[in-house]
Design a protein around this motif. Structure first.
Motif, short mmCIF file in Angstrom:
data_model
loop_
_atom_site.label_atom_id
_atom_site.label_comp_id
_atom_site.label_asym_id
_atom_site.label_seq_id
_atom_site.Cartn_x
_atom_site.Cartn_y
_atom_site.Cartn_z
N LEU A 1 -4.30 -12.83 11.35
CA LEU A 1 -4.25 -11.39 11.57
C LEU A 1 -4.06 -11.05 13.05
O LEU A 1 -3.49 -10.02 13.38
CB LEU A 1 -5.47 -10.70 10.98
N ASN B 1 -5.58 -10.60 3.99
CA ASN B 1 -5.85 -9.16 3.91
C ASN B 1 -6.79 -8.81 2.77
O ASN B 1 -7.26 -7.69 2.70
CB ASN B 1 -4.54 -8.38 3.76
N THR C 1 -0.81 -14.40 4.52
CA THR C 1 -1.11 -13.10 5.09
C THR C 1 -1.72 -12.17 4.05
O THR C 1 -2.71 -11.48 4.31
CB THR C 1 0.15 -12.46 5.70
#
Length: 91
Positions: free
Chosen positions: A85, A69, A65
């Motif tokens: 996402l 990002n 994750t």
């Protein structure tokens, strides 16, 4: 001579240290479970992707994750990161 020794020592340290910005996409053995083909070009449908996502250890999900990002990291893995996402980075 001392200068050469210092340069060699600095080179040895830099080569021996693992970079903190290593590509987490290449470190995870579970990554192929998100794709339908061995070449990892076609993503699994979202239902199967979600099942594979939650089968991963939480630490790996957090790492992925964070990588998704980061625009520089996610660009080569756009399809994968879009699904991560879309799940809201669910951990």
């Amino acid at each position: 001579m001392r200068r050469q020794l210092t340069c060699v020592a600095a080179l040895a340290i830099s080569l021996g240290a693992s970079p903190t910005s290593a590509d987490p996409f290449s470190d995870l053995a579970a990554l192929p479970t998100f794709y339908t083909d061995a070449a990892m070009k076609t993503m699994k449908p979202m239902a199967r992707f979600k099942k594979a996502w939650f089968a991963m250890p939480k630490h790996d999900r957090v790492t992925m994750t964070k990588a998704c990002n980061d625009p520089a990291m996610s660009k080569p893995h756009a399809a994968f990161c879009a699904d991560v996402l879309a799940l809201g980075g669910a951990n």
